[in-house]
Design a protein around this motif. Structure first.
Motif, mmCIF file in Angstrom:
data_model
loop_
_atom_site.group_PDB
_atom_site.id
_atom_site.type_symbol
_atom_site.label_atom_id
_atom_site.label_comp_id
_atom_site.label_asym_id
_atom_site.label_seq_id
_atom_site.Cartn_x
_atom_site.Cartn_y
_atom_site.Cartn_z
ATOM 1 N N PRO A 34 22.075 31.373 31.089
ATOM 2 C CA PRO A 34 23.060 32.256 31.721
ATOM 3 C C PRO A 34 23.252 31.898 33.190
ATOM 4 C CG PRO A 34 21.475 33.533 30.437
ATOM 5 C CD PRO A 34 20.951 32.126 30.506
ATOM 6 N N PRO A 35 24.418 32.228 33.748
ATOM 7 C CA PRO A 35 24.665 31.933 35.170
ATOM 8 C C PRO A 35 23.782 32.790 36.066
ATOM 9 C CG PRO A 35 26.420 33.312 34.284
ATOM 10 C CD PRO A 35 25.560 32.918 33.114
ATOM 11 N N GLY A 36 23.602 32.336 37.279
ATOM 12 C CA GLY A 36 22.805 33.107 38.233
ATOM 13 C C GLY A 36 22.632 32.336 39.522
ATOM 14 N N PRO A 37 22.090 32.980 40.537
ATOM 15 C CA PRO A 37 21.895 32.307 41.829
ATOM 16 C C PRO A 37 20.815 31.234 41.731
ATOM 17 C CG PRO A 37 20.836 34.467 41.830
ATOM 18 C CD PRO A 37 21.612 34.376 40.554
ATOM 19 N N LYS A 38 20.962 30.199 42.531
ATOM 20 C CA LYS A 38 19.983 29.114 42.546
ATOM 21 C C LYS A 38 18.659 29.631 43.116
ATOM 22 C CE LYS A 38 19.312 24.339 44.067
ATOM 23 N NZ LYS A 38 19.891 23.195 44.811
ATOM 24 N N PRO A 39 17.561 29.409 42.393
ATOM 25 C CA PRO A 39 16.269 29.916 42.880
ATOM 26 C C PRO A 39 15.672 29.026 43.962
ATOM 27 C CG PRO A 39 15.983 28.822 40.765
ATOM 28 C CD PRO A 39 17.462 28.810 41.046
ATOM 29 N N TRP A 40 14.898 29.627 44.827
ATOM 30 C CA TRP A 40 14.149 28.896 45.832
ATOM 31 C C TRP A 40 12.833 28.419 45.211
ATOM 32 C CZ3 TRP A 40 14.207 31.356 51.400
ATOM 33 C CH2 TRP A 40 15.524 31.432 51.858
ATOM 34 N N PRO A 41 12.222 27.392 45.781
ATOM 35 C CA PRO A 41 10.885 26.999 45.308
ATOM 36 C C PRO A 41 9.893 28.159 45.478
ATOM 37 C CG PRO A 41 11.825 25.312 46.729
ATOM 38 C CD PRO A 41 12.716 26.505 46.843
ATOM 39 N N PRO A 66 28.013 39.951 33.231
ATOM 40 C CA PRO A 66 27.220 40.906 32.456
ATOM 41 C C PRO A 66 25.925 40.347 31.879
ATOM 42 C CG PRO A 66 29.119 40.178 31.187
ATOM 43 C CD PRO A 66 29.298 39.637 32.564
ATOM 44 N N ILE A 67 25.783 39.021 31.859
ATOM 45 C CA ILE A 67 24.494 38.415 31.523
ATOM 46 C C ILE A 67 24.224 37.344 32.558
ATOM 47 C CG2 ILE A 67 25.594 36.859 29.844
ATOM 48 C CD1 ILE A 67 22.905 36.870 28.310
ATOM 49 N N MET A 68 23.104 37.456 33.234
ATOM 50 C CA MET A 68 22.776 36.486 34.278
ATOM 51 C C MET A 68 21.285 36.212 34.251
ATOM 52 S SD MET A 68 22.874 38.604 37.868
ATOM 53 C CE MET A 68 21.921 40.120 38.105
ATOM 54 N N GLN A 69 20.914 35.065 34.797
ATOM 55 C CA GLN A 69 19.502 34.707 34.877
ATOM 56 C C GLN A 69 19.062 34.642 36.328
ATOM 57 O OE1 GLN A 69 17.412 32.159 32.107
ATOM 58 N NE2 GLN A 69 16.843 30.790 33.771
ATOM 59 N N LEU A 70 17.908 35.285 36.589
ATOM 60 C CA LEU A 70 17.256 35.230 37.882
ATOM 61 C C LEU A 70 15.893 34.583 37.687
ATOM 62 C CD1 LEU A 70 17.949 38.899 39.071
ATOM 63 C CD2 LEU A 70 19.306 36.871 39.611
ATOM 64 N N LYS A 71 15.251 34.243 38.769
ATOM 65 C CA LYS A 71 13.880 33.764 38.727
ATOM 66 C C LYS A 71 13.050 34.666 39.629
ATOM 67 C CE LYS A 71 12.212 29.871 36.699
ATOM 68 N NZ LYS A 71 11.908 28.750 37.529
ATOM 69 N N PHE A 72 12.071 35.352 39.050
ATOM 70 C CA PHE A 72 11.117 36.123 39.840
ATOM 71 C C PHE A 72 9.871 35.266 39.951
ATOM 72 C CE2 PHE A 72 12.705 40.745 38.946
ATOM 73 C CZ PHE A 72 13.907 40.421 39.542
ATOM 74 N N GLY A 73 9.722 34.562 41.065
ATOM 75 C CA GLY A 73 8.628 33.620 41.190
ATOM 76 C C GLY A 73 8.805 32.511 40.174
ATOM 77 N N SER A 74 7.821 32.369 39.282
ATOM 78 C CA SER A 74 7.882 31.308 38.273
ATOM 79 C C SER A 74 8.411 31.798 36.930
ATOM 80 C CB SER A 74 6.476 30.714 38.074
ATOM 81 O OG SER A 74 5.545 31.730 37.738
ATOM 82 N N PHE A 75 8.836 33.063 36.848
ATOM 83 C CA PHE A 75 9.254 33.630 35.570
ATOM 84 C C PHE A 75 10.766 33.811 35.495
ATOM 85 C CE2 PHE A 75 4.886 35.088 36.098
ATOM 86 C CZ PHE A 75 4.331 34.740 34.874
ATOM 87 N N PRO A 76 11.415 33.323 34.427
ATOM 88 C CA PRO A 76 12.838 33.589 34.236
ATOM 89 C C PRO A 76 13.066 35.035 33.827
ATOM 90 C CG PRO A 76 11.967 32.380 32.352
ATOM 91 C CD PRO A 76 10.850 32.480 33.357
ATOM 92 N N VAL A 77 14.086 35.650 34.399
ATOM 93 C CA VAL A 77 14.437 37.038 34.108
ATOM 94 C C VAL A 77 15.920 37.080 33.771
ATOM 95 C CG1 VAL A 77 14.575 39.397 34.998
ATOM 96 C CG2 VAL A 77 12.677 37.921 35.693
ATOM 97 N N VAL A 78 16.246 37.529 32.576
ATOM 98 C CA VAL A 78 17.649 37.653 32.179
ATOM 99 C C VAL A 78 18.042 39.124 32.232
ATOM 100 C CG1 VAL A 78 19.273 37.479 30.249
ATOM 101 C CG2 VAL A 78 17.774 35.561 30.807
ATOM 102 N N VAL A 79 19.167 39.402 32.864
ATOM 103 C CA VAL A 79 19.646 40.773 33.042
ATOM 104 C C VAL A 79 20.918 40.986 32.239
ATOM 105 C CG1 VAL A 79 20.367 42.533 34.705
ATOM 106 C CG2 VAL A 79 18.689 40.790 35.386
#
Length: 508
Positions: A34-41, A66-79
């Protein structure tokens, strides 16, 4: 010579292995995430999350969809933040996303994921869910406790009547009635009254629960960046462990007391701990319910049933203070249906559609769990054409769904009339309104929560006219919230109750 041959042999095998790995890499399908903002290291997208995560995620969903992917640290999170995505995660692929991520709160405050909320999907959790549906929250069981809810409602009304025409902190009164109802139903007695034989003082009991609500909803860095967990940078783990010891001491006392009572001749189970202890003795259980499991379930029942109703009713009264014309419509309905000589009973709610609409509108605008409890993908899955790999954490933003202009006209406005004549319920089947979630991991005590919310709200509106504290204007009413296990007002409501019924009714 032999050494040279051995080296050549090893080099050949390494070459073959490298080719195999390269071939496998080339054949591997590139995931369509899913689309989402580019994660930082290291931190991923945690830099985009404020101390109100539901608002930050809502803002991001407006940009990424309505469906996006984030990264919380090293874990992918889909909303998921639309009706369609909520239905996909909570209904269509319910079993796939029925897992729970392992976070510190579940480990340290629920006996290593032994409760109903945080236990992983499997035989233990299925058994717990069956216990809730068939035993703890069955219609028969809840009906048998109606007298408790009625008695505590009378105590609330008397307390407010005694405080008439003075400034009160409404949340204190609402929390007390909720806690008393749950304590009597679950534990068999109240722990908010001073008693010499009580193991905790009323203040200590409430403080423990407040700390539990807070710590269960915090964004703990170690949950997202595991290799930093041991540092406990925010101090949350230390607080969780300290709280766990206090709660365990209390729950040990509760169980010892109930086990001792069971020895009495002619013993009959009267509260939910009694029921849990009986179930734990059942030799036919698929998974044995150990003592720590009984304690974890008991803690869940107390916490889950206390905060949601108090928070929701406080939000409702706050919104009504800004809209006196809505208050007037509600009291007109109450006077017409109930009259002015008695109080609202649970059976009356079905005949009070406008009061019901106020409750629904409050839960739409102010859901107690704005992103529900996070789920976990148990296997790879395809949702809306996007790949959701196993191990992905799933959030469903009911906060965003409740503000979707495609679903709700003027979504930021408090307007209970929008529910009149609409067949939209809060029982998990209408995905526009999911305050208790949906699917297998829906809140098992939702039916009790609805009863307490409706009854409390209806009687507060029936028995009292409410106004802001002296010198306070409507525009001064702060409607900010704080984020935790629940989402209460940041600044508790201070209001003045004024009796609106004949004096003798308040002694009924």
């Amino acid at each position: 010579m032999e050494a040279t041959s051995w080296v050549s042999y090893a080099a050949a095998w390494l070459g073959v292995l490298a080719l195999l790995l390269l071939s496998r890499h080339l054949r591997r399908r590139k995931l369509n995430l899913p689309p989402g903002p580019k994660p930082w290291p290291i931190i991923g997208n945690l830099n985009l999350i404020s101390n109100l995560p539901h608002r930050s995620i809502h803002a991001l969903s407006q940009k990424y969809g309505p469906i996006m992917q984030l990264k919380f640290g090293s874990f992918p999170v889909v909303v998921g933040s639309s009706v369609e995505m909520a239905k996909a995660f909570l209904k269509t692929h319910d079993v796939t996303f029925a897992g729970r991520p392992k976070i510190a709160a579940g480990k340290h405050t629920t006996y290593n994921y032994s409760d109903i909320t945080w236990s992983p999907y499997g035989p233990y959790w299925r058994q717990a869910r069956k216990m809730c549906i068939m035993e703890l929250f069955s219609n028969k069981r809840l009906e048998s406790y109606e007298y408790i809810r009625r008695e505590e409602m009378s105590a609330l009304i008397r307390g407010l009547y005694e405080s008439s025409n003075t400034n009160i902190l409404l949340k204190d009164h609402l929390s007390t009635v909720s806690l008393n109802v749950i304590s009597r139903m679950v534990l068999g007695k109240k722990y908010t009254d001073k008693s010499e034989d009580s193991i905790v003082s009323p203040d200590e009991f409430k403080k423990m629960l407040d700390e539990l609500f807070l710590l269960s909803g915090v964004l703990n860095i170690g949950d997202s960046i595991p290799w930093l967990d041991f540092l406990d940078l925010q101090g949350y783990i230390k607080r969780m462990k300290a709280l766990s010891k206090k709660l365990d001491r209390f729950l040990e006392h509760v169980l010892d007391e109930h086990i001792e009572n069971k020895k009495a001749e002619g013993f009959v189970a009267t509260d939910m701990v009694d029921v849990l202890l009986q179930l734990a003795d059942d030799p036919n259980l698929e998974v044995k319910l150990e003592r720590h499991g009984v304690k974890a379930f008991t803690q869940d029942l107390i916490a889950g049933g206390t905060e949601s109703s108090a928070v929701t009713v406080e939000w409702a009264i706050s919104e009504l203070l800004k809209k006196p014309e809505i208050f007037k419509k509600a009291t007109e309905e109450l006077d017409r249906v109930i009259g002015r000589e008695r109080w609202v009973e649970e059976k009356d709610i079905v005949n009070l559609p406008f009061v019901d609409a106020i409750a629904k509108e409050t839960m739409r605008l102010h859901p107690v769990a704005p992103m529900l409890v996070p789920r976990l993908a148990r296997e790879d899955c395809l949702v809306a054409g996007y790949d959701i790999p196993k191990g992905t954490r799933i959030l469903v933003s009911v906060w965003t769904i409740g503000r979707d202009p495609k679903l709700w006209e003027n979504p930021d406005e408090f307007c209970p009339e929008r529910f009149i004549g609409k067949d939209i319920d809060v029982k998990g089947q209408d995905f526009e309104l999911l305050p208790f979630g949906s699917g297998r991991r829906m809140c098992p005590g939702y039916s009790l929560g609805i009863k307490v919310i409706h009854s409390t709200l209806a009687n507060l509106l029936h028995g009292f006219t409410w106004r802001l504290a002296d010198g306070m204007k409507i525009e001064d009413l702060n409607m900010e919230e704080i984020f935790g296990l629940s989402t209460p007002k940041k600044f508790p409501l201070v209001a003045v109750p004024e009796p609106r019924l004949p004096a003798h009714v308040y002694s009924l």
